[in-house]
Design a protein around this motif. Structure first.
Motif, short mmCIF file in Angstrom:
data_model
loop_
_atom_site.label_atom_id
_atom_site.label_comp_id
_atom_site.label_asym_id
_atom_site.label_seq_id
_atom_site.Cartn_x
_atom_site.Cartn_y
_atom_site.Cartn_z
N SER A 19 -31.37 1.91 2.61
CA SER A 19 -31.69 1.63 1.20
C SER A 19 -31.30 0.20 0.84
O SER A 19 -31.99 -0.44 0.04
CB SER A 19 -31.11 2.69 0.26
N CYS A 20 -30.23 -0.35 1.43
CA CYS A 20 -29.90 -1.77 1.20
C CYS A 20 -31.03 -2.66 1.71
O CYS A 20 -31.42 -3.63 1.06
CB CYS A 20 -28.61 -2.15 1.90
N TYR A 21 -31.57 -2.31 2.90
CA TYR A 21 -32.68 -3.10 3.47
C TYR A 21 -33.89 -3.05 2.52
O TYR A 21 -34.52 -4.07 2.24
CB TYR A 21 -33.05 -2.55 4.84
N LYS A 22 -34.15 -1.86 1.99
CA LYS A 22 -35.30 -1.72 1.10
C LYS A 22 -35.11 -2.53 -0.18
O LYS A 22 -36.08 -2.93 -0.82
CB LYS A 22 -35.55 -0.25 0.79
N LYS A 23 -33.83 -2.74 -0.54
CA LYS A 23 -33.55 -3.56 -1.75
C LYS A 23 -33.58 -5.05 -1.42
O LYS A 23 -33.33 -5.87 -2.30
CB LYS A 23 -32.19 -3.18 -2.32
N GLY A 24 -33.75 -5.39 -0.16
CA GLY A 24 -33.93 -6.81 0.17
C GLY A 24 -32.83 -7.42 1.02
O GLY A 24 -32.92 -8.60 1.38
N VAL A 25 -31.80 -6.66 1.36
CA VAL A 25 -30.75 -7.23 2.24
C VAL A 25 -31.28 -7.21 3.68
O VAL A 25 -31.68 -6.14 4.18
CB VAL A 25 -29.44 -6.39 2.17
N VAL A 26 -31.29 -8.36 4.33
CA VAL A 26 -31.78 -8.39 5.72
C VAL A 26 -30.72 -8.87 6.72
O VAL A 26 -30.85 -8.61 7.92
CB VAL A 26 -33.07 -9.25 5.88
N ASP A 27 -29.71 -9.55 6.22
CA ASP A 27 -28.68 -10.08 7.11
C ASP A 27 -27.97 -8.91 7.83
O ASP A 27 -27.38 -8.04 7.18
CB ASP A 27 -27.68 -10.90 6.29
#
Ligand code: AMP
Length: 283
Positions: free
Chosen positions: A215-223
């Motif tokens: 869900s963090c990835y889906k919110k835009g976190v990629v690091d």
């Protein structure tokens, strides 16, 4: 039909000359995860063979080979219900020969490349994937299936088996099936039998960490480092994290930034039981 010998299996296989044959390799103690593979095999193939073999050479000396659950009667019942054509349950001596010391001093092993085994489960389970590839190639040679079915639950295993099939020109199509979970989110595993009620609850940490990263990835976190960092708020002293990695799903290469081809993989010891799970960042 239950068969224990390679000879009988080969005789039966000869009668299926022009039919599409599917193989589902298992170590038994079958659950809904295994059954999902069997169902997929039934959909895809004319004849289905399920192997039930607790493979001694993929267990390390301090691992659970002796206590691994063996429930052949129940496995047979489940396979019959699913319309499996053959359950192939050889003994270790049928597979590796009587009196053979089970080591690569005396037996031919298939050793997958270091790049694929020097990470994730291969790092702590030294030699595990040599044992897996050796038995899988043997089963492929014995059954000669057109298709073989593996679970995403063991994602590193599928990548390694696919690599073996490609590198050794094995004429078999590998089909990967999704992870089957309990409603709680816990991925089904024969080793869940070792967990206490309390341990089962603590084990939910694996799927929670994976879902949170997704869900963090889906919110835009990629690091990748930042995504991995989010796991720590879920871990308590009941969890002994072995690894948490975000890698390319096809070749297990490291990534600095996650993308739609990433897979998150976790191994964690809970209640003394080593559990693994994973998820793709893109559905
Ligand atoms: P095992 O008996 O643990 O060697 O597993 C046999 C096959 O079933 C492997 O290809 C596993 O990846 C697959 N499998 C085990 N658990 C699951 C699950 N929860 N969902 C889907 N496939 C699974």
């Amino acid at each position: 039909m239950l068969l224990h010998s390679i000879k009988e299996l080969r005789e039966q296989r000869k009668e299926w000359k022009n039919l599409k044959v599917g193989l589902v390799p298992t170590m038994g103690a079958l659950h809904e995860g295994h059954l999902s593979l069997i169902k997929k095999a039934k959909e895809t193939c004319d004849k289905v063979v399920v192997s039930v073999f607790v493979n001694p050479i993929q267990f390390g000396p301090s691992e659970d080979y002796d206590k691994y659950p063996r429930t052949l009667d129940k496995d047979l019942e489940l396979c019959n219900k699913e319309g499996v054509d053959i359950v192939f349950a050889p003994s270790p001596s049928e597979m590796y020969g009587e009196g053979n010391r089970l080591s690569n001093d005396t037996l031919t092993y298939v050793c997958p490349p270091f790049f694929y085994v020097n990470k994730l489960c291969g790092k702590t389970r030294v030699g595990h994937f040599d044992g897996v590839c050796t038995v899988v190639l043997k089963l492929f040679n014995i059954v000669q299936p057109d298709f073989a079915f593996f679970g995403q639950k063991d994602a590193q295993q599928v990548v390694i088996v696919r690599k073996m099939v490609k590198d050794l020109n094995v004429p078999i199509e590998i089909i990967q099936c999704p992870i089957v979970r309990e409603e709680s989110g816990l991925a089904l595993s024969s080793r869940n039998k070792y967990l206490s009620e309390e341990g089962k609850k603590d084990a939910l940490v694996l799927s929670k960490i994976l879902n949170n990263i997704k869900s963090c990835y889906k919110k835009g976190v990629v690091d990748v480092a930042a995504l991995k960092e989010t796991a720590y708020s879920f871990l308590t002293d009941k969890h002994d994290l072995e690894y948490l990695e975000i890698l390319n799903k096809d070749n297990l290469e490291e990534q600095k930034n996650a993308d739609d081809n990433s897979i998150v993989l976790i191994a964690c010891r809970v209640d003394g039981v080593r559990l693994i799970d994973n998820t793709y960042l893109k559905d």
